[in-house]
Write an enzyme that holds these catalytic residues in place. Structure first.
Site, PDB file in Angstrom:
ATOM      1  N   ASP B 186       0.867  -1.179   0.000  1.00  0.00           N
ATOM      2  CA  ASP B 186       0.000   0.000   0.000  1.00  0.00           C
ATOM      3  C   ASP B 186       0.907   1.234   0.000  1.00  0.00           C
ATOM      4  O   ASP B 186       1.873   1.295   0.748  1.00  0.00           O
ATOM      5  CB  ASP B 186      -0.857  -0.047   1.275  1.00  0.00           C
ATOM      6  CG  ASP B 186      -1.945   0.995   1.273  1.00  0.00           C
ATOM      7  OD1 ASP B 186      -3.067   0.656   0.878  1.00  0.00           O
ATOM      8  OD2 ASP B 186      -1.652   2.154   1.651  1.00  0.00           O
ATOM      9  N   GLU B 229      -5.011   2.552  -3.439  1.00  0.00           N
ATOM     10  CA  GLU B 229      -3.557   2.559  -3.610  1.00  0.00           C
ATOM     11  C   GLU B 229      -2.942   1.254  -3.091  1.00  0.00           C
ATOM     12  O   GLU B 229      -1.795   1.193  -2.743  1.00  0.00           O
ATOM     13  CB  GLU B 229      -2.941   3.788  -2.915  1.00  0.00           C
ATOM     14  CG  GLU B 229      -3.061   3.827  -1.390  1.00  0.00           C
ATOM     15  CD  GLU B 229      -4.375   4.440  -0.881  1.00  0.00           C
ATOM     16  OE1 GLU B 229      -5.358   4.493  -1.657  1.00  0.00           O
ATOM     17  OE2 GLU B 229      -4.413   4.846   0.287  1.00  0.00           O
TER      18      GLU B 229
END
Lengths: 201, 316
Positions: B186, B229
């Protein structure tokens, strides 16, 4: 409505098919120049779901060819020819083609058409009928279970009369299964034909 | 209408070819459709061997094909799907399709007189349209299938396809008791990046991340965008040590060099979680949640690092 055949009708149909099998096997043997064995057929009444279930027990990885047939007196249905993958390699040889003359798909279609029409032509003569056919179509040659292929077919019927015949060509270790399906609308018609034959005896 | 009906008046208006052959494969008759498309008169071809009039026919194949009609008295077929055409005939859409010859469905039918087979009737249907639309459909299906798998922004697999692939690899690894590792990472402080530099910058970082990581992976690895993300990498046939190496390369590839956005250098990094399949994982979701927990721990331990929960229980 009850679609079941009574015992006499079932026996009569079985006998008609047996005779047709004998003659078809003889004709095929002469054409293919090798012995063709047809096993005793099974005749059942199946539902759309029952059909996928009954075919699911057989091996994975198959090809299936479908060919429609239609004759006088409302006799109609669909023939499905089911192949295991290992058998599809030997068809060209069996049909007497050179390896590069035609694709595996074409071989499957050719042998299917020959098996279906030879048997049904003889059967039609038995019931004093005459069959016409649609062009055979390869339904799927993908890897995977046949039941998945069958689910993709849109079944426009609830019940069908199913006749299973197994073809064996031992010299070529070739095997395939022919499944004749007569949808419910045509079952009554075939019963009428059978009843007439029974009366004549 | 009365008197004798002349059927040729009808057959001559058909948009299909009718070709009648004798048992030696000489041409007995054909309808107007063929006369026009072959551009020869019936009188000129009558009695000629079919291979002399159509030299393009594969002779041996054709003879064997017809043999089944003659010997078994059954029809046989040849579809464009297996053989685009048998007879090299022009078609009516030379401008709007890319096919040179008419695509055909051919039927070979026994022709009987008084119950005796005397010839073969060949029906030739023009299916150029069908063939054309079918190939267009196939092409569209292929594009759709691709679009269905790919994340529009990063051009890597989307979540749905990636998860399906993980499910398959999970089942395969269980069946063959082979190794399987999962990496999830991430981007750190991604929201801040978006807030400070705008979404265009955020998008650029996502694209750059996908591209840098893709170049590190093997063909068998499955790389996808899991959400916003967050990304996932399925590593088949990879144990914990191997996966840790990959994870370190991924982490480094992301944080080692900044991107340039509107003349500014923008640094970014990722926190990485890793898990390797063991007997405690009953479903692939178990593997995801373990990896996710490891990722969470990597975040809470200060970001830009790799974390594994099981066995080593370490953060690098």
């Amino acid at each position: 409505m009850a679609y079941e055949l009574n015992e006499d009708q079932q026996d009569c149909l079985q006998e008609l098919i047996n005779v047709a099998m004998g003659q078809a096997s003889d004709q095929l043997a002469r054409y293919l120049d090798t012995f063709v064995f047809l096993t005793v057929p099974s005749i059942d009444l199946v539902s759309g779901k029952g059909l996928s279930d009954s075919l699911e027990t057989t091996e994975e990885s198959m090809a299936m060819v479908s060919q429609g047939f239609f004759g006088y007196e409302g006799i109609r249905g669909e023939a499905l020819l089911v192949y295991k993958h290992e058998d599809s390699d030997r068809i060209g040889d069996l049909l007497g083609y050179e390896p590069d003359e035609l694709s595996v798909e074409e071989q499957l279609i050719d042998i299917s058409s020959i098996l279906t029409t030879t048997f049904l032509n003889v059967f039609a003569t038995q019931i004093e009928n005459q069959m016409s056919y649609s062009a055979p179509k390869l339904i799927s040659e993908m890897q995977g279970k046949l039941s998945e292929h069958l689910k993709q077919l849109s079944f426009d019927w609830d019940m069908a009369l199913k006749v299973n015949i197994n073809y064996q060509v031992t010299d070529y270790s070739f095997n395939c299964e022919m499944v004749l399906l007569i949808p419910e609308a045509a079952i009554e018609n075939i019963k009428t034909v059978i009843d007439r034959i029974l009366e004549e005896y | 209408m009365n008197g004798e009906i002349e059927l040729s008046q009808v057959t001559d208006q058909l948009n299909s070819g009718i070709l009648l052959l004798d048992l030696q494969l000489n041409i007995v008759s054909w309808n107007r459709f063929l006369a026009v498309h072959v551009n020869q008169k019936l009188e000129d071809v009558k009695g000629k061997l079919i291979f002399d009039v159509f030299p393009e026919l594969p002779q041996r194949w054709f003879e064997r094909k017809v043999a089944s009609v003659i010997q078994l008295g059954t029809p046989t077929y040849c579809s464009w799907e297996q053989r685009h055409h048998l007879f090299e005939l022009p078609h009516t859409r030379p401008i709007t399709t890319d096919s040179h010859f008419m695509a055909q469905n051919c039927s070979f039918l026994p022709y009987e007189q008084e119950g005796k087979l005397v010839g073969i009737c060949v029906l030739i249907e023009d299916v150029t349209d069908v063939c054309h639309y079918q190939s267009q459909l196939k092409e569209t299906m292929k594009q759709l299938e691709l679009a269905n798998r790919i994340d529009g922004l990063t051009r890597i697999y989307n979540r749905k396809y990636w998860e399906e692939a993980l499910g398959k690899e999970f089942a395969r690894a269980q069946r063959y008791t082979s190794e399987l590792s999962l990496i999830m990472f991430d981007l750190d402080h991604f929201k801040k990046l978006n807030d400070n530099y705008g979404h265009q910058c955020g998008d650029l970082v996502l694209i750059e991340t996908a591209s840098r990581v893709s170049s590190l992976l093997r063909d068998a690895d499955v790389f996808g965008r899991y959400g916003g993300e967050e990304f996932g990498i399925v590593l088949p046939q990879t144990d914990q040590i191997g996966a840790l190496e990959v994870a370190e390369r991924v982490r480094a590839a992301i944080s080692n060099s900044p991107i340039i956005f509107e003349g500014k250098k923008i640094s970014f990094s990722a926190s990485v979680g890793l898990a390797t399949l063991n007997s405690e994982h009953k479903r692939y979701e178990d593997l995801i949640s373990e990896t996710d927990s490891a990722l969470y721990r990597a975040k809470s331990s200060g970001r830009d690092q790799i974390c594994i929960l099981q066995k080593f229980n370490k953060c690098s």
